[in-house]
Scaffold this active site. Structure first.
Site, short mmCIF file in Angstrom:
data_model
loop_
_atom_site.label_atom_id
_atom_site.label_comp_id
_atom_site.label_asym_id
_atom_site.label_seq_id
_atom_site.Cartn_x
_atom_site.Cartn_y
_atom_site.Cartn_z
N LYS A 114 0.84 -1.21 0.00
CA LYS A 114 0.00 0.00 0.00
C LYS A 114 0.87 1.25 0.00
CE LYS A 114 -4.23 -1.98 1.06
NZ LYS A 114 -5.38 -1.95 0.29
N LYS A 196 -4.25 -9.08 -6.74
CA LYS A 196 -5.52 -9.34 -6.06
C LYS A 196 -6.60 -8.37 -6.54
CE LYS A 196 -6.62 -7.61 -2.02
NZ LYS A 196 -7.19 -7.32 -0.70
N LYS A 199 -11.10 -3.43 -4.18
CA LYS A 199 -12.17 -2.45 -4.45
C LYS A 199 -11.66 -1.04 -4.69
CE LYS A 199 -13.71 -2.99 0.17
NZ LYS A 199 -12.47 -2.76 0.93
N1 AQP Z 1 -9.50 -10.44 -4.00
C1 AQP Z 1 -9.82 -11.03 -2.85
N2 AQP Z 1 -9.86 -12.38 -2.77
C2 AQP Z 1 -10.21 -12.99 -1.61
N3 AQP Z 1 -10.54 -12.32 -0.48
C3 AQP Z 1 -10.52 -10.99 -0.52
N4 AQP Z 1 -10.79 -10.04 0.40
C4 AQP Z 1 -10.64 -8.81 -0.15
N5 AQP Z 1 -10.26 -8.93 -1.44
C5 AQP Z 1 -10.18 -10.26 -1.70
C6 AQP Z 1 -11.19 -10.33 1.77
O1 AQP Z 1 -12.37 -9.57 2.04
C7 AQP Z 1 -12.36 -9.18 3.42
C8 AQP Z 1 -12.63 -7.71 3.53
O2 AQP Z 1 -11.56 -7.00 2.98
P1 AQP Z 1 -11.36 -5.46 3.23
O3 AQP Z 1 -12.22 -4.71 2.33
O4 AQP Z 1 -11.54 -5.14 4.66
O5 AQP Z 1 -9.83 -5.23 2.95
P2 AQP Z 1 -8.92 -5.62 1.76
O6 AQP Z 1 -8.48 -7.04 1.89
O7 AQP Z 1 -7.81 -4.60 1.74
O8 AQP Z 1 -9.86 -5.48 0.49
P3 AQP Z 1 -9.63 -4.60 -0.80
O9 AQP Z 1 -10.78 -4.84 -1.71
O10 AQP Z 1 -8.25 -4.85 -1.36
O11 AQP Z 1 -9.76 -3.15 -0.23
P4 AQP Z 1 -8.85 -1.89 -0.50
O12 AQP Z 1 -8.76 -1.76 -1.99
O13 AQP Z 1 -9.56 -0.75 0.13
O14 AQP Z 1 -7.54 -2.15 0.16
C9 AQP Z 1 -11.01 -9.56 3.99
O15 AQP Z 1 -11.16 -10.74 4.76
C10 AQP Z 1 -10.17 -9.82 2.78
O16 AQP Z 1 -9.19 -10.79 3.03
#
Ligand code: AQP
Length: 329
Positions: A114, A196, A199
């Site tokens: 990040k 990955k 969002k």
């Molecule tokens: N691509 C993914 N595959 C499997 N699991 C995923 N999770 C997120 N993306 C994937 C799981 O969803 C839960 C919630 O995630 P989060 O939104 O709290 O944080 P994150 O993992 O940082 O998700 P993003 O989409 O990548 O958010 P941003 O872009 O804001 O950083 C978690 O259990 C995560 O593992």
């Protein structure tokens, strides 16, 4: 509370949840909720490690809260709430910061990724994010934390912090286990299957958002990056096809072997169309329910307030114990 074990998990309202968050984490939350006492939290304090317009953050938060319910989490059976409505998260986080080493935080791959992406905003919150996550979990004495693969390292750190604290003060925190699904734990981007699906990604074509229309979903799958050898099978050399097969297996409930067999003689065009249709079909009832819930904001806010009251009550017990043990007056 009964003797049932406790589950905690959270999701950041940094945007619209993706198919990755659904398949890696949220789709398992509802299944687990009949056997455990569950707390599911919209972790808005975690979301402010990136700059978000206040109106956008508030809107994202409500939308995310509505997704939790739309995906099947019954607010009568699960504690659903916003992290910022329970001040104990921040208080315990500070205490745990003092039991976490900078060396440990320096090793966190999410912090490295990040900060490489947001070079103009490498804030201390991004650095200590895993400590707040540890506080989220340990406050409720959670036994199990259902998350995607990307959170495994943070959960291991949470266990280390809890064990370190317990060593000094006795049996204060339950040591939580991660629940990471056997497949679907790391859904990759459709355009960049090496990365990955996230969002907050800039490329909307890389992601399926839970709110995407059936047309958008099918179009995005048709454009998904694959390869040129025309074989539909799981392989490390075929990240695009493997990702699509994984998605198909997750949404249809089939095994990966069954998914491979079904498309053994198919071309990529037909395969991608089928994955898109299966995803669109899976999301349709959730989208309908989400729209219904979003038409009554007062009801959502009332559910969140009830959830926060229950969470505050549980969290206060752990926090009081911690404060007494460390010697606060
Ligand atoms: N691509 C993914 N595959 C499997 N699991 C995923 N999770 C997120 N993306 C994937 C799981 O969803 C839960 C919630 O995630 P989060 O939104 O709290 O944080 P994150 O993992 O940082 O998700 P993003 O989409 O990548 O958010 P941003 O872009 O804001 O950083 C978690 O259990 C995560 O593992």
């Amino acid at each position: 509370m009964s003797e049932r074990k406790i589950i905690f998990s959270g999701i950041k309202p940094t945007g619209i949840p993706t198919l990755g968050s659904l398949l890696g984490a949220m789709s398992h939350w509802e299944k687990l909720s009949s056997d455990y006492n569950c707390l599911y939290c919209v972790v808005d304090m975690h979301a402010i490690t990136i700059r978000l317009d206040p109106a956008v953050l508030r809107d994202n938060g409500r939308n995310m809260f509505a997704w939790l319910i739309a995906l099947g989490l019954d607010p009568e059976k699960n504690i659903l709430y916003f992290q910022s409505n329970v001040p104990a998260h921040a208080e315990l986080s500070w205490v745990l910061n003092c039991y976490t080493y900078a060396g440990e935080l320096n090793r966190m791959t999410q912090f490295k990724d990040k900060s490489a992406k947001n070079t103009d905003n490498i804030n201390a919150g991004l650095y200590t994010y895993p400590v707040l996550m540890a506080a989220d979990i340990l406050l409720y004495q959670a036994n199990l934390v259902p998350v995607g693969e990307d959170q495994r390292q943070h959960l291991e750190l949470c266990r280390d912090i809890a064990e370190r604290f317990n060593k000094v003060y006795g049996d204060v925190f339950t040591i939580p286990d991660a629940f990471i699904p056997p497949y679907g734990a790391r859904i990759m981007g459709l355009q960049n299957p090496q990365n990955k699906m996230s969002k907050s990604d800039d490329n909307a074509n890389d992601c399926i958002y839970l709110s995407d229309s059936p047309d958008e979903i099918i179009k995005k799958f048709k454009r998904a990056v694959t390869d040129s050898d025309n074989q539909i099978k799981m392989s490390e050399e075929k990240p695009g096809i493997s990702n699509l097969l994984t998605i198909y297996a997750c949404v249809t409930g089939k095994t990966l072997a069954e998914a491979e067999a079904e498309f053994a003689d198919a071309g990529y065009g037909h395969f991608k169309q089928s994955v898109g249709e299966a995803v669109a079909q899976t999301l349709a009832p959730y989208q309908k329910e989400h729209a219904r819930l979003m038409s009554d904001i007062a009801n959502l806010d009332a559910i969140a307030a009830k959830g926060a009251a229950k969470a505050n009550e549980m969290a206060a017990k752990t926090l009081l114990k911690v404060k007494e043990l460390i010697g606060f007056n």
